[in-house]
Motif scaffolding. Sequence first.
Motif, short mmCIF file in Angstrom:
data_model
loop_
_atom_site.label_atom_id
_atom_site.label_comp_id
_atom_site.label_asym_id
_atom_site.label_seq_id
_atom_site.Cartn_x
_atom_site.Cartn_y
_atom_site.Cartn_z
N ASP A 115 -156.74 -48.78 -37.87
CA ASP A 115 -156.20 -47.83 -36.82
C ASP A 115 -156.50 -46.31 -37.56
OD1 ASP A 115 -155.36 -46.80 -34.35
OD2 ASP A 115 -153.40 -46.68 -35.28
N TYR A 116 -155.86 -45.96 -38.75
CA TYR A 116 -156.09 -44.56 -39.35
C TYR A 116 -157.65 -44.43 -39.44
CZ TYR A 116 -151.12 -43.70 -39.10
OH TYR A 116 -149.67 -43.38 -38.61
N VAL A 117 -158.45 -45.35 -40.09
CA VAL A 117 -159.80 -45.06 -40.32
C VAL A 117 -160.48 -44.83 -39.09
CG1 VAL A 117 -161.73 -46.14 -41.29
CG2 VAL A 117 -159.46 -46.29 -42.57
N ASN A 118 -160.08 -45.71 -37.97
CA ASN A 118 -160.90 -45.42 -36.69
C ASN A 118 -160.44 -44.32 -36.17
OD1 ASN A 118 -162.01 -47.87 -36.94
ND2 ASN A 118 -160.32 -48.68 -35.74
N ARG A 119 -159.38 -43.45 -36.44
CA ARG A 119 -159.30 -42.04 -35.98
C ARG A 119 -159.62 -41.00 -36.65
NH1 ARG A 119 -153.14 -41.85 -35.27
NH2 ARG A 119 -152.60 -43.94 -35.69
N GLY A 120 -160.46 -41.44 -37.69
CA GLY A 120 -161.20 -40.49 -38.81
C GLY A 120 -160.59 -40.25 -40.03
N TRP A 121 -159.74 -40.76 -40.28
CA TRP A 121 -159.28 -41.00 -41.78
C TRP A 121 -159.98 -41.58 -42.70
CZ3 TRP A 121 -153.27 -40.77 -43.33
CH2 TRP A 121 -152.64 -40.00 -42.35
N SER A 122 -160.02 -41.17 -43.91
CA SER A 122 -160.88 -41.78 -45.03
C SER A 122 -160.15 -43.14 -45.50
CB SER A 122 -161.31 -40.72 -45.94
OG SER A 122 -161.63 -41.36 -47.33
#
Length: 228
Positions: A115-122
């Motif tokens: 979820d966080y990676v899909n929101r642009g987090w590395s």
Amino acid sequence: MICIGHRGARGYAPENTLVSIELAITQGAPWVEIDVRELRGELVVIHDETVDRTTDGTGLLSQFSIAQLQQLDAGKGQQIPLLTQVVDLIDQRAVLNIELKDSASAPLVLALIEDYVNRGWSLDNFIVSSFFHHDLHWLKQQYPALRIGVLSAGVGMSYAVFAQELSAYSINLCGESINQQIIDDAHQRQLKVMVYTVNSASQCLALQAMGVDGIFTDFPSDMINLLA
Ligand code: G3P
Ligand code: MG
């Protein structure tokens, strides 16, 4: 050698709480380690399977609802946090080492990281570790790019082979059983070596001399100052 805040900075603040995690970051820890367990479909940040040692309550975690759990005092007025609260607090200021304390947490941790990676987090903001090697294997199958740290309390006959078989990032070993052979074997297999839990200056310096890549410590500022 990096200093990883163990359960935040538990030498100075109640373990696995938001103040403890914030303190580890302000003390300069590049990574923070916390423990997670599944409760009623949520991820809660707590080491033990009971609340007895770390809160003013008693009983098994499984006896509580999330709302009841959040009524407990986890020390100095702190609550037991949800993993999402920890991730949002850190907000990419440090790498978060999520240690799975049960198998049920594995799919939930995977979904949270995705979820966080899909929101642009590395993805580099996260590393997942566990003594549950089958759960790490499952995670790696689901998400090959995810970094995993394989925990072991002892040194087995085949040294770091088990971590290489899991395509791990690191082997995370107990400071009481570590030796030069496993450090060298891990490095030959391109694995980092992290050691828990290191709170004395002499052990810290000895491990640095042995070529260890990181230590988990309850006292991040002390160890960081020692190595500076
Ligand atoms: O991840 C290192 C260390 O936290 C493992 O042991 O019992 O402190 O979670 P424990
Ligand atoms: Mg831990």
